[in-house]
Scaffold this motif. Structure first.
Motif, PDB file in Angstrom:
ATOM      1  N   TYR A  40      41.188 -36.499 -15.356  1.00  0.00           N
ATOM      2  CA  TYR A  40      42.067 -35.361 -15.590  1.00  0.00           C
ATOM      3  C   TYR A  40      41.316 -34.112 -15.147  1.00  0.00           C
ATOM      4  O   TYR A  40      40.084 -34.065 -15.191  1.00  0.00           O
ATOM      5  N   TYR A  41      42.086 -33.073 -14.755  1.00  0.00           N
ATOM      6  CA  TYR A  41      41.490 -31.822 -14.304  1.00  0.00           C
ATOM      7  C   TYR A  41      42.129 -30.639 -15.010  1.00  0.00           C
ATOM      8  O   TYR A  41      43.320 -30.663 -15.323  1.00  0.00           O
ATOM      9  N   ASN A  42      41.337 -29.605 -15.251  1.00  0.00           N
ATOM     10  CA  ASN A  42      41.841 -28.331 -15.748  1.00  0.00           C
ATOM     11  C   ASN A  42      41.878 -27.353 -14.578  1.00  0.00           C
ATOM     12  O   ASN A  42      40.898 -27.240 -13.833  1.00  0.00           O
ATOM     13  N   LEU A  43      43.020 -26.683 -14.415  1.00  0.00           N
ATOM     14  CA  LEU A  43      43.216 -25.746 -13.313  1.00  0.00           C
ATOM     15  C   LEU A  43      43.305 -24.329 -13.866  1.00  0.00           C
ATOM     16  O   LEU A  43      43.996 -24.073 -14.856  1.00  0.00           O
ATOM     17  N   TYR A  44      42.609 -23.412 -13.218  1.00  0.00           N
ATOM     18  CA  TYR A  44      42.545 -22.013 -13.648  1.00  0.00           C
ATOM     19  C   TYR A  44      42.813 -21.088 -12.464  1.00  0.00           C
ATOM     20  O   TYR A  44      42.485 -21.418 -11.323  1.00  0.00           O
ATOM     21  N   VAL A  45      43.338 -19.915 -12.769  1.00  0.00           N
ATOM     22  CA  VAL A  45      43.421 -18.829 -11.799  1.00  0.00           C
ATOM     23  C   VAL A  45      42.398 -17.783 -12.225  1.00  0.00           C
ATOM     24  O   VAL A  45      42.347 -17.390 -13.395  1.00  0.00           O
ATOM     25  N   ASN A  46      41.568 -17.360 -11.307  1.00  0.00           N
ATOM     26  CA  ASN A  46      40.619 -16.267 -11.529  1.00  0.00           C
ATOM     27  C   ASN A  46      41.248 -14.987 -11.000  1.00  0.00           C
ATOM     28  O   ASN A  46      41.747 -14.971  -9.869  1.00  0.00           O
ATOM     29  N   VAL A  47      41.223 -13.935 -11.811  1.00  0.00           N
ATOM     30  CA  VAL A  47      41.765 -12.644 -11.396  1.00  0.00           C
ATOM     31  C   VAL A  47      40.717 -11.576 -11.683  1.00  0.00           C
ATOM     32  O   VAL A  47      40.129 -11.558 -12.766  1.00  0.00           O
ATOM     33  N   ARG A  48      40.507 -10.707 -10.714  1.00  0.00           N
ATOM     34  CA  ARG A  48      39.586  -9.577 -10.878  1.00  0.00           C
ATOM     35  C   ARG A  48      40.351  -8.314 -10.506  1.00  0.00           C
ATOM     36  O   ARG A  48      40.950  -8.249  -9.423  1.00  0.00           O
TER      37      ARG A  48
ATOM     38  N   PRO B  38      30.172 -39.170   0.305  1.00  0.00           N
ATOM     39  CA  PRO B  38      30.710 -37.848  -0.007  1.00  0.00           C
ATOM     40  C   PRO B  38      30.520 -37.519  -1.483  1.00  0.00           C
ATOM     41  O   PRO B  38      30.615 -38.400  -2.335  1.00  0.00           O
ATOM     42  N   PRO B  39      30.228 -36.256  -1.790  1.00  0.00           N
ATOM     43  CA  PRO B  39      29.995 -35.878  -3.181  1.00  0.00           C
ATOM     44  C   PRO B  39      31.285 -35.967  -3.990  1.00  0.00           C
ATOM     45  O   PRO B  39      32.375 -35.736  -3.470  1.00  0.00           O
ATOM     46  N   ARG B  40      31.151 -36.295  -5.269  1.00  0.00           N
ATOM     47  CA  ARG B  40      32.297 -36.313  -6.164  1.00  0.00           C
ATOM     48  C   ARG B  40      32.562 -34.889  -6.632  1.00  0.00           C
ATOM     49  O   ARG B  40      31.659 -34.084  -6.754  1.00  0.00           O
ATOM     50  N   LEU B  41      33.831 -34.614  -6.918  1.00  0.00           N
ATOM     51  CA  LEU B  41      34.200 -33.284  -7.374  1.00  0.00           C
ATOM     52  C   LEU B  41      34.002 -33.187  -8.879  1.00  0.00           C
ATOM     53  O   LEU B  41      34.564 -33.966  -9.630  1.00  0.00           O
ATOM     54  N   ASP B  42      33.176 -32.277  -9.334  1.00  0.00           N
ATOM     55  CA  ASP B  42      33.070 -31.956 -10.755  1.00  0.00           C
ATOM     56  C   ASP B  42      33.716 -30.601 -11.009  1.00  0.00           C
ATOM     57  O   ASP B  42      34.473 -30.442 -11.939  1.00  0.00           O
ATOM     58  N   THR B  43      33.420 -29.630 -10.149  1.00  0.00           N
ATOM     59  CA  THR B  43      34.018 -28.300 -10.257  1.00  0.00           C
ATOM     60  C   THR B  43      34.184 -27.721  -8.857  1.00  0.00           C
ATOM     61  O   THR B  43      33.290 -27.800  -8.028  1.00  0.00           O
ATOM     62  N   PHE B  44      35.355 -27.145  -8.621  1.00  0.00           N
ATOM     63  CA  PHE B  44      35.628 -26.408  -7.391  1.00  0.00           C
ATOM     64  C   PHE B  44      35.996 -24.998  -7.829  1.00  0.00           C
ATOM     65  O   PHE B  44      36.788 -24.818  -8.750  1.00  0.00           O
ATOM     66  N   GLU B  45      35.412 -24.001  -7.185  1.00  0.00           N
ATOM     67  CA  GLU B  45      35.778 -22.616  -7.479  1.00  0.00           C
ATOM     68  C   GLU B  45      35.626 -21.789  -6.215  1.00  0.00           C
ATOM     69  O   GLU B  45      34.590 -21.826  -5.559  1.00  0.00           O
ATOM     70  N   LYS B  46      36.688 -21.050  -5.894  1.00  0.00           N
ATOM     71  CA  LYS B  46      36.649 -20.176  -4.718  1.00  0.00           C
ATOM     72  C   LYS B  46      37.529 -18.964  -5.010  1.00  0.00           C
ATOM     73  O   LYS B  46      38.631 -19.109  -5.508  1.00  0.00           O
ATOM     74  N   ASN B  47      37.004 -17.794  -4.699  1.00  0.00           N
ATOM     75  CA  ASN B  47      37.731 -16.539  -4.884  1.00  0.00           C
ATOM     76  C   ASN B  47      37.895 -15.858  -3.539  1.00  0.00           C
ATOM     77  O   ASN B  47      37.026 -15.955  -2.680  1.00  0.00           O
ATOM     78  N   ARG B  48      39.013 -15.163  -3.381  1.00  0.00           N
ATOM     79  CA  ARG B  48      39.268 -14.423  -2.145  1.00  0.00           C
ATOM     80  C   ARG B  48      39.500 -12.953  -2.489  1.00  0.00           C
ATOM     81  O   ARG B  48      40.265 -12.629  -3.403  1.00  0.00           O
ATOM     82  N   ASP B  49      38.848 -12.088  -1.721  1.00  0.00           N
ATOM     83  CA  ASP B  49      39.044 -10.650  -1.898  1.00  0.00           C
ATOM     84  C   ASP B  49      40.431 -10.255  -1.423  1.00  0.00           C
ATOM     85  O   ASP B  49      40.937 -10.783  -0.419  1.00  0.00           O
ATOM     86  N   ILE B  50      41.037  -9.324  -2.128  1.00  0.00           N
ATOM     87  CA  ILE B  50      42.351  -8.807  -1.764  1.00  0.00           C
ATOM     88  C   ILE B  50      42.130  -7.579  -0.881  1.00  0.00           C
ATOM     89  O   ILE B  50      41.416  -6.649  -1.282  1.00  0.00           O
ATOM     90  N   PRO B  51      42.695  -7.579   0.331  1.00  0.00           N
ATOM     91  CA  PRO B  51      42.460  -6.469   1.263  1.00  0.00           C
ATOM     92  C   PRO B  51      42.843  -5.108   0.663  1.00  0.00           C
ATOM     93  O   PRO B  51      43.902  -4.959   0.066  1.00  0.00           O
ATOM     94  N   GLN B  52      41.965  -4.152   0.797  1.00  0.00           N
ATOM     95  CA  GLN B  52      42.126  -2.775   0.326  1.00  0.00           C
ATOM     96  C   GLN B  52      42.480  -2.697  -1.162  1.00  0.00           C
ATOM     97  O   GLN B  52      43.088  -1.717  -1.605  1.00  0.00           O
ATOM     98  N   SER B  53      42.155  -3.728  -1.942  1.00  0.00           N
ATOM     99  CA  SER B  53      42.433  -3.767  -3.393  1.00  0.00           C
ATOM    100  C   SER B  53      43.901  -3.513  -3.706  1.00  0.00           C
ATOM    101  O   SER B  53      44.245  -2.953  -4.742  1.00  0.00           O
TER     102      SER B  53
END
Length: 165
Positions: free
Chosen positions: A60-68, A23-38
């Protein structure tokens, strides 16, 4: 071909196959979800699952929230309830976090193109993810206004920071 050559070839092929199946090692995970009807309704609670192997727990890991959001978003911040469920736990741990989106003058902090702005906001630096398995992160908007207008997407980014000693 000799038996010795065929044997070496077979060992090499088996080794490559075993390496490819690891199994691949985790270096970066990123996933965004669209918000229904904005328009982010409190009932919309996007969840993200991150799977770590045994070798990944040594970092150690750095955790972020992506906002659009659109330029018309009416606030300079957003409050979220971030819930984290560790592998093997039945209940998540939750905390309320404020994500600044604009400075005190109202200028958006993120990058923008026309009337859409994107932010990558740290919520935890040098986090320890101590167990191998699947971590589940859930975001819930926690603003007074519901639904929250002009929100386009929200996401999670987890990136490997440094080895733990």
């Amino acid at each position: 071909m000799t038996v010795k050559t065929i044997s070496r070839f077979a060992c090499l092929a088996f080794g490559l196959l075993a390496f490819a199946c690891k199994p691949p090692r985790l270096d970066t995970f990123e996933k965004n979800r669209d918000i229904p009807q904005s328009s982010w309704d409190k009932s919309f609670k996007p969840a993200y699952e991150v799977t770590l192997g045994n070798e990944d727990t040594a970092y150690y890991y750095n955790l972020y929230v992506n906002v659009r959001h659109k330029d018309a978003y009416p606030y300079n911040n957003i409050w979220l309830i971030v819930s984290t469920q560790l592998p093997g736990d039945s209940l998540p741990q939750s905390r309320r976090v404020e994500l600044p989106l604009a400075d005190s003058y109202g200028k958006w902090l993120g990058s923008g193109l026309d009337d859409i702005f994107e932010h990558r906001i740290p919520i935890q630096q040098n986090a320890i993810l101590p167990r191998a398995g699947t971590y589940r992160f859930t975001f819930e908007q926690n603003m007074r206004q519901d639904p929250l207008p002009d929100m386009l997407s929200v996401g999670l980014r987890v990136e490997k920071a440094a080895p733990r000693n």
